[in-house]
Design an enzyme around this catalytic site. Structure first.
Site, mmCIF file in Angstrom:
data_model
loop_
_atom_site.group_PDB
_atom_site.id
_atom_site.type_symbol
_atom_site.label_atom_id
_atom_site.label_comp_id
_atom_site.label_asym_id
_atom_site.label_seq_id
_atom_site.Cartn_x
_atom_site.Cartn_y
_atom_site.Cartn_z
ATOM 1 N N HIS A 1 -9.923 -0.201 0.968
ATOM 2 C CA HIS A 1 -10.135 -1.063 2.130
ATOM 3 C C HIS A 1 -11.557 -1.623 2.213
ATOM 4 O O HIS A 1 -11.905 -2.275 3.204
ATOM 5 C CB HIS A 1 -9.821 -0.288 3.427
ATOM 6 C CG HIS A 1 -8.351 -0.082 3.636
ATOM 7 N ND1 HIS A 1 -7.627 0.845 2.926
ATOM 8 C CD2 HIS A 1 -7.468 -0.701 4.482
ATOM 9 C CE1 HIS A 1 -6.368 0.803 3.321
ATOM 10 N NE2 HIS A 1 -6.242 -0.123 4.249
ATOM 11 N N GLU B 1 0.823 -1.219 0.000
ATOM 12 C CA GLU B 1 0.000 0.000 0.000
ATOM 13 C C GLU B 1 0.852 1.263 0.000
ATOM 14 O O GLU B 1 0.524 2.222 -0.699
ATOM 15 C CB GLU B 1 -0.949 -0.021 1.195
ATOM 16 C CG GLU B 1 -2.054 -1.062 1.065
ATOM 17 C CD GLU B 1 -2.908 -1.182 2.311
ATOM 18 O OE1 GLU B 1 -2.559 -0.554 3.334
ATOM 19 O OE2 GLU B 1 -3.906 -1.919 2.265
#
Length: 217
Positions: free
Chosen positions: A115, A82
């Site tokens: 997410h 990420e």
């Protein structure tokens, strides 16, 4: 905050600058301070930290293979991937056209949206119902966006992939502070006052260390 970097490795945050990394560590100390209340709870309850990762189901426990995979994913793989995608790559691309300020806002927004998959994990793996899973995901998005903004701020300030990776891993390990545990009755009055004080002092230090020069009182 928006410094100019000519060399590709420096622009991507891959050039290790020891002086800049020392400056990052000062910023990171404020992140540790932000979790000082949670760290105090861990010292008082040694099972607190690990129970958050491995109690995904009744059968899940510290030694379960699934539990180990979840821990590895959350504190190593996810932060590594990420931060590389949403900070090192995306910010560098976006700031060419939008400037570093807008890039530092748009990248965290996309980071938070990424997410949403946790909702499906909650439903299909943990076996939770749809509504609680949806509400939990919305709550998670509400603090992944601020975290993404802060991580982008750190990256733009220090231009260190290694730094934002360390920060992300630590925050994932600690998780969102469970303030309700303060009033669960598990602590004495003295411990309660100490824990609350640590949260407050940590928050003040975090704001002062990172944004003190930008605030005008």
């Amino acid at each position: 905050m928006c410094a100019s970097y000519q060399k590709p490795l420096s622009k991507l945050g891959l050039a290790f600058d020891i002086d800049e990394f020392k400056k990052f560590l000062i910023s990171f100390s404020s992140v540790i301070a932000l979790f000082s209340g949670s760290l105090a709870i861990i010292l008082q309850d040694h099972d607190y930290l690990f129970s958050r990762w491995y109690n995904y189901s009744v059968k899940s426990n510290f030694r379960s293979r699934y539990g180990r995979y979840v821990l590895m994913r959350n504190i190593v793989i996810a932060p590594l991937v990420e931060e590389w995608i949403f900070r090192c790559v995306m910010i560098v691309i976006l700031e060419k056209s939008w400037g570093c300020v807008y890039a530092g806002i748009l990248a965290p927004f996309l980071f938070s949206i990424a997410h949403i998959h946790h909702m499906f994990e909650s439903i299909f793996i943990a076996g939770n119902s749809v509504i609680p899973s949806l509400l939990s995901t919305i709550l998670q998005l509400s603090f992944t966006m601020p975290f993404g903004l802060y991580s982008s701020f750190l990256f733009l300030k220090h231009r260190s992939f290694y730094g934002v990776f360390i920060c992300h891993s630590f925050c994932n390990l600690m998780g969102f502070p469970e303030f309700h545990r303060l009033f669960s009755g598990d602590f004495t009055a003295l411990e309660l006052i100490l824990n609350i004080s640590l949260y407050v002092v940590g928050l003040v230090y975090f704001i002062h260390q990172n944004f003190g020069s930008y605030l005008v009182f």
